[in-house]
Write a protein that holds these residues in place. Structure first.
Motif, PDB file in Angstrom:
ATOM      1  N   GLN A  90      -9.932  -5.569  -7.902  1.00  0.00           N
ATOM      2  CA  GLN A  90      -9.395  -4.162  -7.558  1.00  0.00           C
ATOM      3  C   GLN A  90      -7.785  -4.770  -7.964  1.00  0.00           C
ATOM      4  OE1 GLN A  90     -12.607  -2.865  -4.216  1.00  0.00           O
ATOM      5  NE2 GLN A  90     -12.891  -5.477  -4.485  1.00  0.00           N
ATOM      6  N   ALA A  91      -7.618  -3.254  -6.988  1.00  0.00           N
ATOM      7  CA  ALA A  91      -5.774  -3.812  -7.134  1.00  0.00           C
ATOM      8  C   ALA A  91      -5.482  -2.674  -6.074  1.00  0.00           C
ATOM      9  CB  ALA A  91      -4.977  -3.611  -8.545  1.00  0.00           C
ATOM     10  N   ASN A  92      -3.993  -3.183  -5.657  1.00  0.00           N
ATOM     11  CA  ASN A  92      -4.000  -1.864  -4.859  1.00  0.00           C
ATOM     12  C   ASN A  92      -2.219  -1.565  -5.493  1.00  0.00           C
ATOM     13  OD1 ASN A  92      -3.064  -0.702  -2.488  1.00  0.00           O
ATOM     14  ND2 ASN A  92      -4.392  -1.730  -1.035  1.00  0.00           N
ATOM     15  N   PRO A  93      -2.245  -0.434  -5.159  1.00  0.00           N
ATOM     16  CA  PRO A  93      -0.282  -0.740  -5.999  1.00  0.00           C
ATOM     17  C   PRO A  93       0.847  -0.339  -4.534  1.00  0.00           C
ATOM     18  CG  PRO A  93      -2.349   1.633  -5.671  1.00  0.00           C
ATOM     19  CD  PRO A  93      -2.594   0.495  -5.741  1.00  0.00           C
ATOM     20  N   TYR A  94       0.278   0.241  -3.387  1.00  0.00           N
ATOM     21  CA  TYR A  94       1.068  -0.225  -2.153  1.00  0.00           C
ATOM     22  C   TYR A  94       0.145  -0.809  -1.185  1.00  0.00           C
ATOM     23  CZ  TYR A  94       1.733   4.375  -5.275  1.00  0.00           C
ATOM     24  OH  TYR A  94       1.898   4.666  -5.663  1.00  0.00           O
ATOM     25  N   PRO A  95       0.778  -2.566  -1.605  1.00  0.00           N
ATOM     26  CA  PRO A  95       0.200  -3.230  -0.032  1.00  0.00           C
ATOM     27  C   PRO A  95       0.041  -2.438   1.455  1.00  0.00           C
ATOM     28  CG  PRO A  95       1.573  -4.462  -1.390  1.00  0.00           C
ATOM     29  CD  PRO A  95       1.633  -2.682  -1.580  1.00  0.00           C
ATOM     30  N   SER A  96       1.215  -2.378   1.817  1.00  0.00           N
ATOM     31  CA  SER A  96       1.396  -1.344   2.927  1.00  0.00           C
ATOM     32  C   SER A  96       2.153  -0.130   2.860  1.00  0.00           C
ATOM     33  CB  SER A  96       2.272  -2.390   4.037  1.00  0.00           C
ATOM     34  OG  SER A  96       3.350  -2.186   3.338  1.00  0.00           O
ATOM     35  N   ARG A  97       1.558   0.998   3.806  1.00  0.00           N
ATOM     36  CA  ARG A  97       2.013   2.615   4.496  1.00  0.00           C
ATOM     37  C   ARG A  97       2.692   2.502   4.980  1.00  0.00           C
ATOM     38  NH1 ARG A  97       0.230   5.866   0.481  1.00  0.00           N
ATOM     39  NH2 ARG A  97      -1.471   5.335  -0.882  1.00  0.00           N
ATOM     40  N   PRO A  98       3.367   3.430   5.459  1.00  0.00           N
ATOM     41  CA  PRO A  98       3.964   3.940   6.915  1.00  0.00           C
ATOM     42  C   PRO A  98       3.293   4.635   7.493  1.00  0.00           C
ATOM     43  CG  PRO A  98       5.014   5.466   4.834  1.00  0.00           C
ATOM     44  CD  PRO A  98       3.899   4.386   3.872  1.00  0.00           C
ATOM     45  N   THR A  99       2.914   4.208   9.125  1.00  0.00           N
ATOM     46  CA  THR A  99       2.746   4.814  10.248  1.00  0.00           C
ATOM     47  C   THR A  99       3.375   6.037  10.489  1.00  0.00           C
ATOM     48  OG1 THR A  99       3.332   2.924  11.489  1.00  0.00           O
ATOM     49  CG2 THR A  99       1.279   3.096  10.314  1.00  0.00           C
ATOM     50  N   ARG A 100       3.246   6.801  11.469  1.00  0.00           N
ATOM     51  CA  ARG A 100       3.586   7.876  12.225  1.00  0.00           C
ATOM     52  C   ARG A 100       4.348   7.395  12.549  1.00  0.00           C
ATOM     53  NH1 ARG A 100       1.014  12.864  11.369  1.00  0.00           N
ATOM     54  NH2 ARG A 100      -1.424  11.586  10.741  1.00  0.00           N
ATOM     55  N   GLU A 101       4.229   6.454  13.510  1.00  0.00           N
ATOM     56  CA  GLU A 101       4.905   5.450  14.268  1.00  0.00           C
ATOM     57  C   GLU A 101       6.030   5.592  13.329  1.00  0.00           C
ATOM     58  OE1 GLU A 101       1.525   4.872  14.013  1.00  0.00           O
ATOM     59  OE2 GLU A 101       1.270   6.039  15.447  1.00  0.00           O
ATOM     60  N   GLY A 102       6.332   5.462  12.057  1.00  0.00           N
ATOM     61  CA  GLY A 102       7.846   4.187  11.720  1.00  0.00           C
ATOM     62  C   GLY A 102       7.326   2.645  11.414  1.00  0.00           C
ATOM     63  N   THR A 103       6.533   2.210  11.327  1.00  0.00           N
ATOM     64  CA  THR A 103       6.474   1.273  10.857  1.00  0.00           C
ATOM     65  C   THR A 103       5.060   1.311   9.410  1.00  0.00           C
ATOM     66  OG1 THR A 103       4.443   0.835  12.201  1.00  0.00           O
ATOM     67  CG2 THR A 103       5.973   0.187  13.789  1.00  0.00           C
ATOM     68  N   HIS A 104       4.931   0.538   9.201  1.00  0.00           N
ATOM     69  CA  HIS A 104       4.756   0.018   8.092  1.00  0.00           C
ATOM     70  C   HIS A 104       3.444  -0.165   8.587  1.00  0.00           C
ATOM     71  CE1 HIS A 104       7.489   1.838   5.393  1.00  0.00           C
ATOM     72  NE2 HIS A 104       6.420   0.984   4.336  1.00  0.00           N
ATOM     73  N   ARG A 105       1.710  -0.621   8.115  1.00  0.00           N
ATOM     74  CA  ARG A 105       0.801  -0.614   8.059  1.00  0.00           C
ATOM     75  C   ARG A 105       0.143  -1.702   6.811  1.00  0.00           C
ATOM     76  NH1 ARG A 105      -4.332   1.111  11.417  1.00  0.00           N
ATOM     77  NH2 ARG A 105      -6.130  -0.110  11.186  1.00  0.00           N
ATOM     78  N   GLU A 106      -0.946  -2.606   6.610  1.00  0.00           N
ATOM     79  CA  GLU A 106      -1.190  -2.889   5.785  1.00  0.00           C
ATOM     80  C   GLU A 106      -2.026  -2.625   5.029  1.00  0.00           C
ATOM     81  OE1 GLU A 106      -2.886  -7.802   4.229  1.00  0.00           O
ATOM     82  OE2 GLU A 106      -1.843  -7.530   6.133  1.00  0.00           O
ATOM     83  N   VAL A 107      -2.665  -1.947   4.664  1.00  0.00           N
ATOM     84  CA  VAL A 107      -3.839  -1.738   3.438  1.00  0.00           C
ATOM     85  C   VAL A 107      -5.009  -2.142   3.400  1.00  0.00           C
ATOM     86  CG1 VAL A 107      -4.367   0.240   1.705  1.00  0.00           C
ATOM     87  CG2 VAL A 107      -2.072   0.646   2.649  1.00  0.00           C
ATOM     88  N   GLU A 108      -5.856  -1.891   4.209  1.00  0.00           N
ATOM     89  CA  GLU A 108      -7.245  -2.983   3.838  1.00  0.00           C
ATOM     90  C   GLU A 108      -8.079  -2.119   2.531  1.00  0.00           C
ATOM     91  OE1 GLU A 108      -6.666  -2.933   8.496  1.00  0.00           O
ATOM     92  OE2 GLU A 108      -8.514  -1.925   7.709  1.00  0.00           O
ATOM     93  N   THR A 109      -7.394  -1.530   1.879  1.00  0.00           N
ATOM     94  CA  THR A 109      -9.132  -0.862   0.231  1.00  0.00           C
ATOM     95  C   THR A 109      -8.220  -0.618  -0.327  1.00  0.00           C
ATOM     96  OG1 THR A 109      -8.523   1.521   0.843  1.00  0.00           O
ATOM     97  CG2 THR A 109      -9.719   0.853   1.734  1.00  0.00           C
ATOM     98  N   TYR A 110      -8.467  -1.124  -1.826  1.00  0.00           N
ATOM     99  CA  TYR A 110      -8.233  -0.395  -2.987  1.00  0.00           C
ATOM    100  C   TYR A 110      -7.900   0.355  -3.929  1.00  0.00           C
ATOM    101  CZ  TYR A 110      -8.466  -5.923  -2.576  1.00  0.00           C
ATOM    102  OH  TYR A 110      -8.334  -6.843  -1.967  1.00  0.00           O
ATOM    103  N   ASP A 111      -6.740   0.600  -4.395  1.00  0.00           N
ATOM    104  CA  ASP A 111      -6.441   2.454  -4.931  1.00  0.00           C
ATOM    105  C   ASP A 111      -7.485   2.470  -6.275  1.00  0.00           C
ATOM    106  OD1 ASP A 111      -5.406   3.199  -2.230  1.00  0.00           O
ATOM    107  OD2 ASP A 111      -4.201   3.771  -3.089  1.00  0.00           O
ATOM    108  N   ILE A 112      -7.023   1.210  -7.095  1.00  0.00           N
ATOM    109  CA  ILE A 112      -7.187   0.734  -8.466  1.00  0.00           C
ATOM    110  C   ILE A 112      -8.410   0.025  -8.398  1.00  0.00           C
ATOM    111  CG2 ILE A 112      -6.909  -0.302 -10.451  1.00  0.00           C
ATOM    112  CD1 ILE A 112      -3.773   0.793  -9.646  1.00  0.00           C
ATOM    113  N   ALA A 113      -9.635   0.097  -9.216  1.00  0.00           N
ATOM    114  CA  ALA A 113     -10.624  -0.758  -9.769  1.00  0.00           C
ATOM    115  C   ALA A 113     -10.623  -0.680 -10.868  1.00  0.00           C
ATOM    116  CB  ALA A 113     -12.513   0.083  -9.060  1.00  0.00           C
ATOM    117  N   ASN A 114     -11.181  -1.725 -11.259  1.00  0.00           N
ATOM    118  CA  ASN A 114     -11.236  -2.229 -13.095  1.00  0.00           C
ATOM    119  C   ASN A 114     -12.309  -3.450 -13.336  1.00  0.00           C
ATOM    120  OD1 ASN A 114      -8.354  -1.249 -13.573  1.00  0.00           O
ATOM    121  ND2 ASN A 114      -7.874  -3.123 -12.525  1.00  0.00           N
ATOM    122  N   VAL A 115     -13.468  -2.383 -13.993  1.00  0.00           N
ATOM    123  CA  VAL A 115     -14.159  -2.923 -13.687  1.00  0.00           C
ATOM    124  C   VAL A 115     -14.458  -3.229 -15.644  1.00  0.00           C
ATOM    125  CG1 VAL A 115     -16.808  -3.751 -13.639  1.00  0.00           C
ATOM    126  CG2 VAL A 115     -15.302  -2.347 -12.269  1.00  0.00           C
TER     127      VAL A 115
END
Lengths: 372, 372, 372, 372
Positions: free
Chosen positions: A211-236
């Protein structure tokens, strides 16, 4: 059972409407003897529910889904709520003696999927999952060609499923980025290709996943960044039995892809290609033909059940039509016929696969799937 | 160096003719100051060599390739013989002070590839490999778009290379089925996608590979069956650095595929698609464009060096034209210019990758590539 | 005739280089016994000519094309100058006993085309026109399929030829907008589809044409506007004999089209599709096949003379390769073989057609073509 | 008017079912306030009608369509019978104060179409024709792009409509081969492209047409041959105003084509391509873009009213969905909204065009259309 099937619908989002449209259309498309009656609709509040009930053509409405499940007029329950709610609702409905049509995937936790399958077995009711892509007449065609040996013995398969709804790195962190929503691409997407494999060739017996994650963190509504906990990509990588090797790739951050499910199946005498973005087409290559090339076949009335929709070829079914076919297969299953559905036992196989993939990713090694 | 470049050609098969055509054409296409003179051709026997020399326009001919290498009129040697012969010939040519244009892959054994790279370094001569696909103006375009950030930061790549020349299960066992020829799809095909990666994004730093064989045995001329020792299929997961995940698939038994090299590159702001079977086209998706879709770009004079062939767009280059461009880049390298070539050091990187993949297959685990 | 063919080239623009490349390559591609010797090149001035002679590999150069024609070393003359110059040069070359390879169209005036054809007949020399698209192996394939009855009796044809080099309304008025250059799309483009028809089905026996001009005036360098005297668009209905109806459309102001020549041929048992922008593909539909759909055939060595370029299928020829094939057919014609060429008599048929179309436009009625 | 719309349906063939499905689905898809009630169905006999009424979900049934028209519960009548019956039924329904949804084409005779349009005007009721292709969100997109000037000033158009349901020369003579059925391709097919032109650019002001017949006679059930009285092929040149030239081609004997309606629109700043066989795609070329090529746009929720069917892009509508949209537009028209429909006056324009084409064919000259 009477000739009328009382329908309850829980959830009114993307898939909720999709189920509603199917229940409205199925009788006229297939001229079914059993006619559905749109009895009860449940949503987050009574107000929402009433509005949607009017729009979708349901008689009663409720803000409490348990009321719907207890309604004696309801014979079958469509469950289209967020994945985390599937187990509780599906099990309650089955225990109340209702048939269940639950959206995919079954559940976030494997143990919940197992409980759902057990409840279905115990209930004696029909319980199926919304794996609509297997209902495409062109996918059925692939199955018929594989059975007929059109491309010989299958030895290699590639399936890709890609969309771009999470491709924007500036899109806000939301529930699909949270671990509580599941693995990410694995249960959002990979379950679909697995439902196709299940239907066409059998599920993998051995998997290696990354599994891979193109964007390890994403912006939040509060203007901070939060670490992404799921994987957008799966290679099997996978194998089915000893004879088929395969690749399965899924990416929900794939800019440009809108509804791609690209299938390539290679055999000893030919190959078959398909892409969901052109869902009314199929390409077949047969070794030894005078004209050596891929033949592009347009969907038509020869490809059952396209003929129930349109008597002329090349005019095209749409995505919603797949759900109408699924609904028809559900009615057939309820009638005791041998229907083309992914029931909860089959769904559990898919969940087993997905969880094996997640384990493979964690452990960096092949995982055997014994109950494939 | 004079303005004339004396050319020697060893081997007259598929690639031998391809080199010969390139040497005939390069001067007129590019209007090069340095003009090639077709001096000497070596083949398996003097008779064959003479006939091909006449056909291809070479002055001298020989059945002994060492004579060609010793010929003082020869400045550069094209080596297009079977892979197993590359090391001996390339090293001899370099030691004789000739430039070398050797077909891919470098060698069957990694140690031989290392010896070739060492010989090239020691010679001070230009030594390049025949990775012609990187010369396609559309591939160059991809490189330019990646550099310009057209699709943002790349995070996912898929490359497939498929043909069907070994797809017939009834085809006889031959040298490509023997272990002495190499791994199979890995060095026959995978090296090409690796040359493209090398050129566009860098080579993998970590690989997991699985090889498969659709036909475990093949018939022999004697009417028996013999076990196949190479793999027609290679399925590879990889990473480049920490940010790019990828899939690489190769299959030389893929019925229906004739010259497919399908590339998909996904980035944070778009994606790029390419297929060698439609080598004059490129598809680009850019997030945020008013018209959201893949734009299909036809090759044209804006895509250097297409303009040296044809001043009008959309008229199409052919496969052989790629070799003419490669030949031109070789001439540029010989002239001391910064040329777009895969030299022996770069070729060694590709070989390292391929051997790491083979090891991963054997050990069922990820292999890190330290010198990527 | 000796085994060496002395080549003279007049003109060094788009087509001039194209001829030069073909003369450089033809021997090695086809292994011809007759080898071309690049003897003499003529351009607008001695300076230009010398530079191009060096680039293209010609021995002698001149600023006076008559010198080239008188050169006893020259056996065949490539004429690639503006259309208005074709008659004088071609007739002079033929009268000097040279073979002629003249670019299309023959001439601006029909009477000049007639004079050229007469000169060719009188000379006993080979005189052909540069209708290279008929040389594509895929076009040959179409011809073979038509002859073999693959699609039954042909009854309907559509051909479109479109590019966009005049699509910009802000582009300056230039010689192609002047009546002295000819009709416009009719002789710039329509002659090409006619050469294909001539080759595949015969030329029209009855035409109805309508010309149109998207931009009635164009800006001039002086900042004024000047009325355009040619037509960028030609729309033609036609019949061939009694059995085939057809449409021919050409547009040199068609934004987006780069080198499109789209052919659709319908018969009683199937149909064939082709597009020059994907010149290595052909699509065939055969009624009654088990798999009913268009089969896309990729060019390969089975499609002569692709095999002389590349032994593997699906690798693709380019536009310039068509000119190499044309050059080879010219050499075959010079050798007295039955070659696939558009000679001046055939070219005159095409010119007759085009002039009949112009008359139909003027008179608003069908024009019969008696000598089709 | 109440919020319930009583629906009567006459005819239960291809289009009859299509209307029935639309009436079943429209409320839920669009959440309309006005809900359709499926009241009455008429077919050739009471038996047939009852069976279809049960299948399609209609309450009452009759073998006498006049009973349906007199039914006070019926507010709107869907007429899907053979073309020759349209005038009598549509006029009777309008005179009975019903709204009318009549399948295309209006009538076989121009005078009947005129009577229908007059009846509609007199009735004050909504009377529309089943030109469903204009309802495709991608066709709407084309309209929006033309209005927005995306491709500048339009100057050239080509539309082709082809299917192969009459392509088999051995198929028996049947009613579509009889003159009483109309002209052939002109009213079977050409009316559809004309509805698209009407919608996008306006109808032709000048036409030149040529009809052709691939199979002059057809076998009969009795083993003889009978002369065909209609034309399967129509080839048309046209102009719209002074600025647009166009080609319109239709062929119902075009082997391989199943539901093709290929549109090419060229303007001063770009071009647009569309093909009904891939009805969820649109291609746009814009001059001056950085990436010069056709951009392929997949249908999505931004292309109204796709969003009412599916919230995700690239999932695809089907042919029947177009009829649901048409039904919705009809309901909007009945509600007094400004709807996207082809009413009987617009339909008469289309009929005028078709009859002008037939006259042009007969007289071999351009025909001006004064009331375009």
């Amino acid at each position: 059972m009477s000739d009328t099937l009382g329908v309850g619908l829980i959830g009114t989002g993307y898939m909720g409407k999709c189920h509603a449209l199917a229940w409205n259309a199925v009788g006229a498309v297939f001229g079914t003897k059993i006619r559905s009656s749109l009895v009860h609709l449940a949503d987050i509040s009574e107000g929402c529910a009433r509005q949607k009930a009017d729009e979708f053509g349901f008689k009663k409405s409720t803000g409490d889904w348990r009321k719907l499940i207890e309604d004696p007029e309801v014979d079958v329950v469509s469950i289209t709520t967020p994945n985390a709610l599937h187990p509780e609702m599906a099990i309650a409905a089955l225990e109340a003696g209702k048939h269940v049509w639950c959206e995919k995937p079954m559940a976030v936790q494997l143990v919940d999927a197992e409980r759902m399958a057990a409840a279905a077995r115990q209930s004696g009711k029909v319980a199926i999952l919304g794996y609509n892509y297997i209902q495409n007449p062109m996918i059925r065609q692939i199955g018929e060609h594989l059975a007929a040996g059109t491309i010989g013995q299958v030895n290699h398969v590639r399936i890709e499923m890609d969309e771009d709804f999470m491709a924007d790195p500036e899109a806000l962190f939301y529930w699909k980025s949270e671990a509580s929503s599941g693995f990410g691409a694995l249960d959002d997407f990979v379950v679909h290709p697995l439902s196709l494999l299940l239907n066409l060739l059998g599920t993998p017996t051995r998997v290696f996943a990354h599994q891979a994650n193109p964007y390890p963190s994403r912006p939040t509504r509060e203007g901070t960044h939060r670490e992404v906990e799921t994987y957008d990509i799966a290679n099997v990588l996978f194998e089915i039995g000893n004879g088929i090797s395969g690749i399965l790739a899924a990416n929900r951050s794939a800019w440009g892809r809108k509804g791609r499910i690209a299938i390539q199946i290679f055999g000893s005498a030919g190959s078959i290609l398909y892409d969901q973005e052109r869902m009314n087409e199929l390409q077949i290559y047969r070794a030894g033909e005078h004209l050596a090339g891929y033949t592009t076949i347009l969907a038509g009335p020869k490809h059952s059940p396209y003929d129930h929709f349109i008597p002329a070829p090349g005019h095209g079914l749409g995505f919603n039509d797949l759900k109408i076919i699924e609904c028809y297969e559900l009615i057939r299953a309820i009638s005791g016929e041998n229907a083309r559905v992914v029931d909860f036992d089959a769904g559990l196989k898919i969940e087993n696969c997905v969880h094996a993939m997640a384990r493979s990713h964690a452990e960096g090694r092949w995982i055997e799937i014994t109950n494939a």
